[in-house]
Structure formats: C-alpha cells, structure tokens
Design an enzyme around this catalytic site. Structure first.
Site, PDB file in Angstrom:
ATOM      1  N   ARG A 209      19.519  36.077 -13.323  1.00 30.22           N
ATOM      2  CA  ARG A 209      18.094  36.023 -13.647  1.00 30.22           C
ATOM      3  C   ARG A 209      18.002  35.454 -15.055  1.00 30.22           C
ATOM      4  O   ARG A 209      18.166  36.188 -16.028  1.00 30.22           O
ATOM      5  CB  ARG A 209      17.531  37.445 -13.576  1.00 30.22           C
TER       6      ARG A 209
ATOM      7  N   HIS B  56      12.834  40.067 -16.708  1.00 29.10           N
ATOM      8  CA  HIS B  56      12.557  40.715 -15.420  1.00 29.10           C
ATOM      9  C   HIS B  56      11.149  40.378 -14.958  1.00 29.10           C
ATOM     10  O   HIS B  56      10.930  39.899 -13.850  1.00 29.10           O
ATOM     11  CB  HIS B  56      12.724  42.227 -15.533  1.00 29.10           C
TER      12      HIS B  56
ATOM     13  N   TYR C  12      18.748  44.277 -23.893  1.00 31.10           N
ATOM     14  CA  TYR C  12      19.861  44.815 -23.100  1.00 31.10           C
ATOM     15  C   TYR C  12      20.925  43.791 -22.691  1.00 31.10           C
ATOM     16  O   TYR C  12      21.828  44.123 -21.943  1.00 31.10           O
ATOM     17  CB  TYR C  12      19.324  45.525 -21.850  1.00 31.10           C
TER      18      TYR C  12
HETATM   19  C1  LIG Z   1      10.973  52.028  -5.192  1.00 29.10           C
HETATM   20  C2  LIG Z   1      10.808  51.307  -6.487  1.00 29.10           C
HETATM   21  N1  LIG Z   1      11.343  51.832  -7.605  1.00 29.10           N
HETATM   22  C3  LIG Z   1      11.170  51.221  -8.781  1.00 29.10           C
HETATM   23  C4  LIG Z   1      10.476  50.050  -8.892  1.00 29.10           C
HETATM   24  C5  LIG Z   1      10.277  49.370 -10.242  1.00 29.10           C
HETATM   25  N2  LIG Z   1      11.064  48.138 -10.282  1.00 29.10           N
HETATM   26  C6  LIG Z   1      10.513  46.948 -10.034  1.00 29.10           C
HETATM   27  S1  LIG Z   1      11.646  45.707  -9.993  1.00 29.10           S
HETATM   28  C7  LIG Z   1      12.899  46.787 -10.356  1.00 29.10           C
HETATM   29  C8  LIG Z   1      14.299  46.281 -10.462  1.00 29.10           C
HETATM   30  C9  LIG Z   1      14.720  45.548  -9.236  1.00 29.10           C
HETATM   31  O1  LIG Z   1      16.005  45.060  -9.395  1.00 29.10           O
HETATM   32  P1  LIG Z   1      16.672  44.162  -8.287  1.00 29.10           P
HETATM   33  O2  LIG Z   1      16.579  44.827  -6.960  1.00 29.10           O
HETATM   34  O3  LIG Z   1      18.014  43.782  -8.750  1.00 29.10           O
HETATM   35  O4  LIG Z   1      15.722  42.877  -8.187  1.00 29.10           O
HETATM   36  P2  LIG Z   1      15.411  41.816  -9.335  1.00 29.10           P
HETATM   37  O5  LIG Z   1      14.250  42.337 -10.098  1.00 29.10           O
HETATM   38  O6  LIG Z   1      16.634  41.679 -10.148  1.00 29.10           O
HETATM   39  O7  LIG Z   1      15.050  40.577  -8.588  1.00 29.10           O
HETATM   40  C10 LIG Z   1      12.418  48.083 -10.501  1.00 29.10           C
HETATM   41  C11 LIG Z   1      13.243  49.236 -10.847  1.00 29.10           C
HETATM   42  C12 LIG Z   1       9.928  49.536  -7.696  1.00 29.10           C
HETATM   43  N3  LIG Z   1       9.227  48.406  -7.683  1.00 29.10           N
HETATM   44  N4  LIG Z   1      10.114  50.183  -6.523  1.00 29.10           N
END
Ligand SMILES: Cc1ncc(C[n+]2csc(CCOP(=O)(O)OP(=O)(O)O)c2C)c(N)n1
Ligand SMILES: Cc1ncc(C[n+]2csc(CCOP(=O)(O)OP(=O)(O)O)c2C)c(N)n1
Ligand SMILES: [Mg+2]
Ligand SMILES: [Mg+2]
Lengths: 362, 325, 362, 325
Positions: free
Chosen positions: C257, C261, C270
């Site tokens: 990425r 985020h 981080y």
């Molecule tokens: C059930 C849930 N918990 C927490 C969140 C908050 N949240 C949004 S994106 C994220 C991280 C997601 O990481 P990843 O699956 O690696 O996807 P990326 O953002 O890297 O594409 C979090 C914790 C959420 N959207 N849904």
C-alpha cells in the site's frame, strides 16, 4: 513425534492397533505401570459415570446430557499431563478431563440437573466452566495463554473443541491469536466424526483438521484418539513444547462419538449400524485393557469388583446431588454483578411480594 | 383441515413454498438429513433434494452471510439458527449486511431472506437455549421481526415472511412447538406481517403478548373473568414494525395496558410498548402501563427457571393490581 | 502454474523482475499486444483517478478515501479475466476492478462524497457494493457461488479482502463454506503488508496467506501482485479452475500500500522511509511500463498526452459529481424496506413539520 | 489542573491506571504503535512497553474473547473496538461470555474488562462509523454501559470502569473527542458508575441526554430560557444500570420529560426512560414523555446526515411543544 509429524503427508499417529497390540515402539510415552493402570481405572470410572448419567437421564432424574462414550482416551491422556497449575478450558464433552482437573462428579451432576453451581467447580484449580457456544472458549484459552506468558508462569492451557467447532470463526481467530502471541496453549480437537448429525466430510474439504495448523504457523498432529498410548505421547510432547515457550500446538484426536450427541438425540436417523460397528472395534478402553492384560497388569476379577465399586460410588454421589437444596430465588440475582444493582434488588422484592400474595390466596 | 402443532405447521409452510418457488433453499445446522433438532424441516430434504434442503458446516455467521450472497444472486434462502442463543456469531452479518443491503444499494439489491430462530424458555434446556432477546433484533433498522403464537399463525406468517422482499427474523416459541394443536388448512394461506391480532376483545385492560406468552395470558383469563375484569388480549404477531393502530385503538378504549413477555424487563419490547402507549394514548391512560416480564438477569438453569418464567398467576396478579390502581 | 504451485514450498510466483524484465517465460499469460496496452492504460487511468481523489480530499471536496496507489496490477489483471456475468465482491480498495466491472467513476466519487447512490452502481452487472466490515463480504461471495452452482450458470465470483482481513472469523468461514460446497469463487487477498498501522507479521504467524488454503482443501498460490503478467496468468488459471467446477481458489497477491491507509491516516507514524523506498522500486505500473517499452509497445509522448487526457476526464467527472443534487430527506427513509412502514412515514412527516416550523421562524 | 479534551482525558485515565496496576493491559487494532486511530492510546506503548499496550490482529471476537481469558487469569484488560460499527463480530463473546461468566460460575470468575467503543455520528464518516446502538448493549444482562459527555467525566468514569469488577462497555462519543476542552485534574479521581448528574437544575421540564447530545441540549438552553422555559438537564452518564432515583426525583418535580439521543427512536434507551417515567412518576406526568431521537433508519452517509442528526433547533422545538402540551 510432534517434530517428525508432517501434517501435509504423515498418516495418523498410532502406537497400538485396534486390538491393543503395539504397532511400533519407536515412540512410546514414558509412564510407569502403576500410573498406567491408574489411568485405565480413571477412564473406566469416567465411562461408568457417563453410562449411568445417560440412564439417570432416561429415568428423568437429570436433564439433557452429552455422553462421552468412546472418547475417554483423550481425556485420560490429558489427565496424565495436566499439572495442578495448568488450565483446562472445556467445551462440554471431556468429563474425564474435568474430573482430573478437580471437578467433582457431584458438581457435574448438579450442572446437568440444572444448577449453575455445578459449573463453578470450587474444588478445581484453573478450570473454566463448561462452554456451550461452540468454539468460543478457544479464545479464552488464547487469552489465558497471554496472561501466563505475561506473568512468566510455568503453566499450559489445554483447550478443547469438537470437529464441528473448527468451522466457527472463533476457532480461526483463537488459533491465530495464540500463534501470533506465541502463547502456551494446546488446542485439542476431538474429531468424533459428527457435529450432531453432520458428518465430518460435510464440515470441511480439508484433509482432516491437523493440517489446519498450517494456516497459523503452529505445529499440528493427527493422532488416533482411541489409542491411549499415542494420545499420551502426543499430549506429553505438545505440553512440553508449549510449556517451554514455543507457542501453541494443534492436536487432532481422531475418535468416534459412540453415543448420541446428547440424550435428546437419536443417531439412528443419520448414521448406520455398520459404521458404528466398525468403530466399536476401535473402542479406546477395550484397546487399553487388551494392552494392559497382555502386559499382565490387569486382573479381571479385580476389574469386576472395581466396576461394582464405581457404580455404587457414582450412585451415592448422584443421590447426594439429587438431595441438593432447592434453588433459592436470590441465586437468580446474586451473581449478576459484583454488587447487586438497585433495580435487580427491586425486581426480586417485587417477586417476593407476588409470592407472598400467591401463598396468601392458597 | 388437519390437526397440526407448530412444528407441523411450519414444516407445511416450508413445503408449500418449496414446491411453489424453485429458487427457495433451506439450510442450516442439522436441517437436512436429520430434519433439524426440533424436526421442523423433517422430510423436506427427501422431497426436494439435498441441493435445496441441506446441512451446512457449523458456523452461524456464514449461514447468514452466504444467505445474503444467495439472495443477491436471486435465490430465496430460509436459514435456521439452531437456538436463540447461537444467533450471535451471525450478529454482524445480520446488522451490517442483511439489514442494510437494500438501503446501501438504494433499493437495487433486496434481501428476501428468512432467518428462523427457535427461542424462549420453559423447556428445561442447557445454558443459552432459553433466551428471549427479540428486542435486540427489533431495534435493528432494516429488518422485521415476526413471532407466531399458534400453529395457524406460524404457517400464515411464515408464508408471508418467505414471500417478503425484506429480511425477516422469524422467531419460533419453541416451548409451544408441540404444546398447541389446532386445525390448520393444508392449503396455502398467508397472514400479513405488521398486523396485530385481537385474540379476545375486552374493555377493562389491554394485554399485549406474543409467542408462548399468549397462551399463558389465556390461562389467566378465566380467573380474571371471575374477578370481573374484562381483558382485551392482543397478540402482537410482528415485533417490528409494530401495529400501532390496533394497539392505540385498544388502549384508548380500555385506558390500561399490560405487556406480558419472557424477555428481560429493561430495554425490551415492553419499553417500546409503553412508549407507544404514551405517545399515542397519553390522555387515555388511567393507570401506569405495566410490564409483566422477566428479571433483568440471565435465564437460570432449569432448577431455577420457575423463578424466572412468567406464570398465569403472576399475570393474574399484575393485571388485577393494574386494574385496581 | 496453479497446479504446480506448492503452497508449503514454492516461492512467490513472478514472471518479471522489479525492472519489468522477464525472469522466465515458462509461464506466460495469453494476451494480445493491443489488449496488453489497454490494460496498462486502464491501470494508468485508475492511478490518475486515485491520485486526484486524494488531492480532492485534501481540498476538502470529498470525505475519507482509501487510496489504491501501488495495487493497480491486481485490479488490472482482474479486469482482464472478469466476464460480463461474473461477479465482483469488493472490499474497498480495488477501484480499477470496480471500473472494469462497470462502476462509473462518477458513482465512485458520489460514494466518497457521501451519497449511498454512489454504491448502487446501476450501470454495473453483478457488482456488489463496497463492503466496509472487514472480511464479511467473503461470505456473500460464497453464497453467490452457491447460487451459480445451483442454477448451473457459467459464472465466477471474484472476492477481495486485505491481509488484515484474513484474521477475521468471517474469512475462515467463507473459505470453508466455499470449499465444502465446491463453488466457483476466486478469493483474492491483497497482501499490501499493512492493516492500517499493523504490519503483516503481527497479523499471523503463518508463512504468508496462500498456505492458509490448506486449511480448506483448496488450491492456493502466492503471486507477486505488482507483477502484472504473473497476476494475469494467476487470475486466468484460477478463474478457469473455478469456472470448470473445481471449486474455489485462494490467491495471495503480494503488494504494497504505497499510500496512506485512508486520507485520515499518516503512515510515517508506523513505517520507515527505507521500507517505502524498497517498495517504490517494485511499483507495478513502472514495471509494466518498462516491459511494454522494451517491447516497443509504448510511446512516451502519447503517454504524456494520455495522462493529460485522463486528468481532464477525471476532473470533468468529479465536477459533475460535485454538482449532484442535494440529498433529499426522503432518501433517508425510502430504501429501508420494499414498502415504507407507517412508522417511518410518520417520522418523516414529523421531521418535515419541524422543518416547516424552522423555516417559519427564520 | 490542565486543559484537556476527551482524548487527552481518556489517555490520562489509562496512563494513571497503567502506572498503578501492573496487571492492566491495553490492546486492540492499531492501539499500540500508532496509538489508535483516534490517538487515544498515544504514547502509552512507549511508556509501558509492548507487552502491556499492543496491537492485535484484526478480529474483534478474539479481542474480546481473549480479554475474557485474560480476566479469568487475573489480568485487567482494556480493549478497544475501533468503531461502534465493528463491535458486532464480538457480539457473541460479549453476550455469551463477558456478560455471563460471573453468573455462570456463581461469582467465582468475575470479568473486570473494559471494552472501549468510539460511537455516534456527526463526523462525516464512512458507512458503519456513525451508529449509536447503546440500547443493544444496555439490554444485555450482566454488563454495564457507560457514556461520558465531558473530558472530566470521561476520565473519572473510565477510572471507575477499569476498577470495576464487572464488565463495562465504555462508549465514547467521538464527535466530541476534541470538540470540548476543559480543565481536568491530572490527579487520579473517579466518578461513580450508575449515578446520573444534574447538569442544570430547572423546574419546567426534565431533559435526559448523554454523550454528545448533552452539548446539543446545552446549545438550545439559552433560547429555551428566552422562551421562559426552565430546563432540568440530566446527563445519564450510565445507561445501565440507570439512576432511577435522580430521574424520578426530577420528573416528579417538573412533571415533564424529554429524552434526547442520537439513537434510533424505537426500542431504544428512550423507550426505557419513558417506561421508567411511567412506572415511577405516572401520576406526576403532565404531558407525554417525549423522545427526540433519530429516525428508525440507517445513519445516512455524510451528505444526508444533517437530516438525521439531532440539532439544537429540533431540541428547542420539541421541548417547547412538550411544555405547551
Ligand atoms: C470488522 C471491522 N473491524 C475494523 C474495521 C476498521 N478498519 C478499516 S480498514 C482496516 C484495516 C484493513 O486491513 P486489510 O484487511 O489489510 O486491508 P487494507 O486496508 O490493507 O486494504 C480496519 C481495521 C473495519 N472496517 N471492520
Ligand atoms: C455457536 C453454537 N452453534 C450451535 C450450537 C448447537 N450445538 C451444540 S453441540 C453442536 C455440535 C457440535 O459438534 P462438535 O463441535 O463436533 O462437538 P461434539 O458435539 O461432536 O463433541 C451444535 C451444533 C452451539 N452450542 N453453539
Ligand atoms: Mg464432533
Ligand atoms: Mg492490508
């Protein structure tokens, strides 16, 4: 064995065959004869209690009960390795292990008679209550594991779940957390081939459960759960592995639920007599008995006497449990919070007022 | 007409809809080969095949989650949660997707899904098998909650639920699965969702109940009559959306309302009923609306359950006190 | 490749190196030059739109937005294999794939401006809305897979999730159901090394994500997600595998990425500049550009012109979205149920009454 | 004393308790290195180390589930759910274990666990980031639900929550995380759970609010005063167990009650407040208790959120209408 076992290739780990004869003594658990006989007797006691509980249920003296029949070697082996400070995190079908951890049979009866008290196990150290929501308890085990590591204690957690339970998301999360945190949890899956009526092949398309350990970067092993010696060695190695700071282990103990799912269930609806007969030949207690008999460690007269003794002991305890005092109204409220909120106090008082009225009109 | 209990009636409704709608499927834990732990789906796999009526792996979130996908792709899934206490792993799918997909897609993807949930106490069950947490679901915007109190209602309401374009939680009072038998037509019929039923008309007090509690209120009726109290008993049938018209009319007539349910008292359906009574009939109220509901505690295990369950005596007692307020 | 890949042993599948030079042409996707250039242009368009969206957000013209920067090859490869009737089940970071499935950029803008309308994608066939609750959407994919198999349709589901998402229970359950049901779902994990601030190594102790396929008895493959050619071959093989009735596949697309985020996040808290620079060298668009340039398929003048054209196109669409009519009160209520319940009607009427009062006093 | 916003105050409370209690740990998604997406735990990992303040894998059920295990083994976990909309995967652990462990073990295993949940709307967020579903939790027997409305309250209530032997869902109104600043003592102090606060005494009408809505009511107060209406504003602070004493006293005095909250109207905390008003002060009520709450719909995305959020104007309007009933 744990180190040698390759979950992607190795065949189920066994030490004895279906008749209790040693297949290979390359891997043998260390256990002295006396202790071995005691383990056998404990399994016999658990089976006796289990059978009698089923019949108490048929007599209407106890509510729904999930029989352990056929899975005793898993619990018996666990009993041998669990130390006083180790933790046991049950599902609901490991009676022999609960007893070993200090639960009393009376408490177990009280629980299935319908008293929460029977799930509080005051005599037991580090024994969580029976957990009904499938697989949820595994996360508690991972948390306890964290606490152990955090406090630098010399303890291991033994956490149980069924084959069906491996399909729940909580199973996945618990194993993942435990592995990421590298905490001392031995996850034991009792693969008894069924989740109520659903056969294992409909639960997952993977080659068994042990291989799921790959998803978490932890060692896994598939072991004959009806082979007490193999089960014991596996538990010894797994607990040693976890105890010495290497993180969690996943054990798939292959067994068979010889009884019904619970006393409300009728297995004839979903499985064949033939299948049951095949597994009858692999009964864990028979196999261990054969092994011990061959070794000259058992005496059938004594065993008959023992079983008799167990039966009367179980019955005495059961009757004791049946004479447990009635469930006081206050107990519904008393344990909800550390201190009873006013609201609950008032709800109780109102109900008592109603009860007085009810009495008054009779 | 045929004598049916609620299990038969639900089975019959499922059978009728399966035969009518080739896109309907039924699945859940043990619903296929075994026909469900309560035998509600018995015989349906044999009749319709294992592609339409089948056992799923043990995972409630995925049972609801996959139903959402199936509905998006044109099927009509009717899924079973084995007991009320085991819906919670699916809570996220229910509240975050099942209830929201239509709104999220501005009506483009509807969710014609029925989630069947045996619920309620009084069957001497293990922990987690006796809860009545319908208010948890009633408050989720985007779903509807239906609870039948008789075999015929179960059939008619379930047929409506299956035909609904909206997601329905269909909560089945397992205590009366087999306890009430009545004549039920074998033909297809439906009962509208969102309409309450006046079970017994009366003038002194409105009693609102649903599910297994309708029968408990009925058990108290003879004594109440003896005591000279004329009860208008309303079976809510649908918990959301509540039929405020029927409720309001009745409360305005009787001036008194008592809500009877197995659920815990606080933050429950009863609270909402009282709010409605206030909002719609404040000036008509002659005594405080009353909840005859369970304690705000966990349902005790069987040996303590008699303390917790609502008895006809308690219903009588509370109604009498309210009328004499 | 999928058949040859051994998740327990094989190294990440790549076709080109970091500079876009072919490492080995043993496995090459079939794609004609024109289509290849188009794929490149589509990725360029997606990146342009992505960058501009981030700057619109900085200008306060749009709300929180999750950038796709660096992950375009995954979406570009997906775009090449998805057919009109195939399904796309998004998480929230696959803009190029949404566009390929028929979502309009205007809709995407509307969504991140705060209109549900932008998530309804009326022009797209078989595209589920953006799903925010991590991993939950994978279960929908398994359900759609069931419907496809049930109706004997010639369709495949492409379902996306992030590396963090693999920790959720829903991930586990979805893959397990899809495998038990043997339905046509290609699960694509975009392993972009982070879940917000949490690095992949804290997400799981397993050797990557592809190996988790073992837990479900489905094939898995770890592929360089910044290598368009490897990604394309993998998607071709996986979709073919699923389409022909072999059940689901798990693809781990290793990527990075490159952006934050979301626009509310600050990665400097981080992760290090050094790490970012390492990955800068593996940029998927640069690599594909190098490859195409070496093949003489690109012309840098034309590219400059194209980028210019993309920028003005994106901006035109954005302004169009900005001029979208205000959100009517009725839209809050209208889509809750197939028919609006009386209660909602009344709540709306009450609010309108309040609005009239408010107007009257001004 | 130091000027703090709610983020600072919560951070300060966590800091004080971490330094006092070596068995306390904090974890959740992004709470360690990053200090949380709202920066509430900022600096704590640096100060107390990654064994006591740490990032967990992304799985809410396991975050709560492992906290249950930790509590059983003597730790005091304070876990964070990243947003109100993402608690649901943990719902099963909350309702089936966190809330029940003490009762199940007859008091032997208590659950001193705090689950922090940023909640509520008004921040132009993505879907699932703006919900106010406190009633879902308030109705679960066995847990307590606390919601602060100011930085000082947040600190004092959180310290009580961490010291509580019972599981607490500590819901933080993220809209006012940084919007309200006030002097807060840096010393340790606590505010009791289960007690409401009379923010402004008054005589004409009781207004009950909590969280971000307390400030919205306060914004309406000058105009109400102008209109000659004397408002008694009560900040509930604890949603369960509700402080019925303070509520009842106030309602008996004013004869009127209005409930203001961001939550959907039906089956909410407001319903319970109305039920309490009826049960405890029926004869004092001069007008129907009133809910000034959100629609029974899904929180709209930002462009529609102004329709949904409760404004000071709406509060004024509804209070005035109630007083003129
Ligand atoms: C059930 C849930 N918990 C927490 C969140 C908050 N949240 C949004 S994106 C994220 C991280 C997601 O990481 P990843 O699956 O690696 O996807 P990326 O953002 O890297 O594409 C979090 C914790 C959420 N959207 N849904
Ligand atoms: C979350 C949840 N869902 C459903 C049930 C109902 N239920 C009780 S036992 C059981 C089957 C469990 O199978 P398995 O995990 O293999 O354990 P076994 O009973 O074979 O020991 C089911 C579905 C439950 N207790 N919890
Ligand atoms: Mg099993
Ligand atoms: Mg990621």
């Amino acid at each position: 064995m744990l180190k040698q076992f390759d979950v992607t290739k190795s065949k189920m780990f066994r030490i004895m065959d279906d008749d209790g004869r040693i297949l290979s003594d390359k891997y043998m658990p260390v256990i002295d004869d006396k202790q071995l006989v005691k383990a056998y007797h404990d399994m016999l006691f658990a089976r006796t209690a289990d059978h009698m509980t089923v019949s108490y249920q048929r007599q209407g003296r106890i509510f729904t009960y999930p029989p352990n029949f056929g899975q005793e070697a898993i619990h018996g082996a666990t009993a041998q390795v669990m130390r006083y400070d180790d933790w046991l995190v049950p599902a609901f079908r490991e009676m022999g292990a609960w007893l070993a951890k200090g639960a009393t049979l009376k408490d177990i009866f009280l629980y299935f008679m319908g008293y929460e008290e029977g799930n509080s196990w005051p005599q037991a150290n580090h024994l969580l209550p029976i957990s009904v929501p499938i697989a949820s308890q595994l996360q508690h085990a991972a948390g306890i594991g964290y606490a152990i590591k955090f406090k630098k204690l010399d303890e291991v957690v033994f956490a149980f779940v069924g084959d069906g339970g491996t399909s729940e998301g909580d199973f996945h999360e618990a194993l993942n957390f435990a592995a990421v945190w590298k905490v001392p949890v031995v996850f034991v899956v009792q693969n008894n081939q069924f989740a109520i009526s659903v056969p294992f092949r409909m639960q997952t398309a993977s080659k068994g459960i042990a291989i799921k350990s790959q998803a978490y970067g932890m060692p896994g092993i598939q072991v004959d759960g009806n082979d007490f010696l193999a089960m014991l060695l596996t538990m010894q190695e797994a607990s040693e592995f976890s105890r010495t700071g290497n993180g969690p282990v996943l054990i798939e103990a292959v067994t068979y639920r010889k009884g019904a799912h619970t006393t409300s269930d009728d297995p004839s609806k979903y499985r064949s007599k033939e299948e049951e007969e095949i597994w009858e030949k692999k009964d864990p207690i028979n196999r261990l008995r054969n092994y011990l008999t061959d070794k000259g460690l058992l005496n059938s007269d004594e065993e008959a006497r023992l079983e008799e003794q167990y039966r009367s002991e179980v019955d005495r305890i059961f009757v004791e449990a049946e004479n447990h005092p009635a469930y006081p109204l206050e107990d519904v409220f008393k344990y909800m919070y550390a201190d009873m909120p006013d609201d609950l106090r008032k709800q109780m008082a109102n109900h008592e007022e109603f009860l007085r009225w009810k009495e008054s009109i009779q | 007409m045929k004598i049916m209990n609620m299990v038969n009636a639900i089975n019959n409704a499922l059978d009728i809809k399966l035969s009518e709608d080739p896109d309907m499927v039924i699945y859940g834990e043990d619903v296929g080969v075994e026909g469900g732990v309560f035998r509600v789906t018995e015989g349906l796999q044999q009749k319709y095949g294992a592609e339409r009526v089948f056992d799923s792996p043990l995972a409630e979130s995925a049972i609801v989650g996959t139903a959402i996908g199936m509905a998006a792709a044109g099927l009509r899934p009717v899924v079973e949660m084995q007991f009320c206490g085991f819906v919670y792993p699916a809570f996220n799918q229910i509240i975050s997707h099942l209830a929201r997909m239509r709104n999220r897609t501005r009506g483009r993807i509807g969710m014609p899904v029925v989630v069947r949930i045996p619920y309620g106490g009084g069957i001497n069950a293990l922990e987690h098998h006796s809860e009545s947490m319908e208010a948890l679901y009633a408050q989720i915007p985007g779903i509807k909650v239906v609870i039948p109190s008789t075999p015929a209602d179960a059939k008619g309401l379930l047929i409506s639920a299956i035909e609904s374009e909206d997601p329905i939680l269909f909560m089945e009072p397992k205590r009366i699965y087999r306890a009430i038998k009545q004549e039920v037509s074998e033909e297809k019929f439906s009962i509208p969702i969102g309409k309450a039923k006046v079970v017994t008309p009366g003038t002194d007090v409105t009693v609102v109940a649903y599910g297994a509690m309708v029968r408990e209120v009925q058990k108290a009726l003879p004594k109440l009559k003896e005591a000279g109290i004329s009860v208008e008993l309303i079976d809510l049938r649908t918990i959301y959306p509540i039929d405020k018209v029927t409720l309001t009319e009745s409360i305005r007539k009787t001036g008194r309302i008592i809500f009877v349910a197995e659920e815990p008292t606080s933050f429950g359906v009863g609270s909402e009923i009282i709010a409605i009574a206030n909002e719609e009939a404040f000036l008509y109220l002659q005594s405080p609306p009353k909840r005859v509901t369970a304690f705000d505690t966990i349902v005790p295990l069987p040996k303590g359950e008699h303390h917790y369950m609502i008895s006809p005596e308690k219903i009588f007692y509370e109604i009498q006190r309210t009328v004499n307020f």
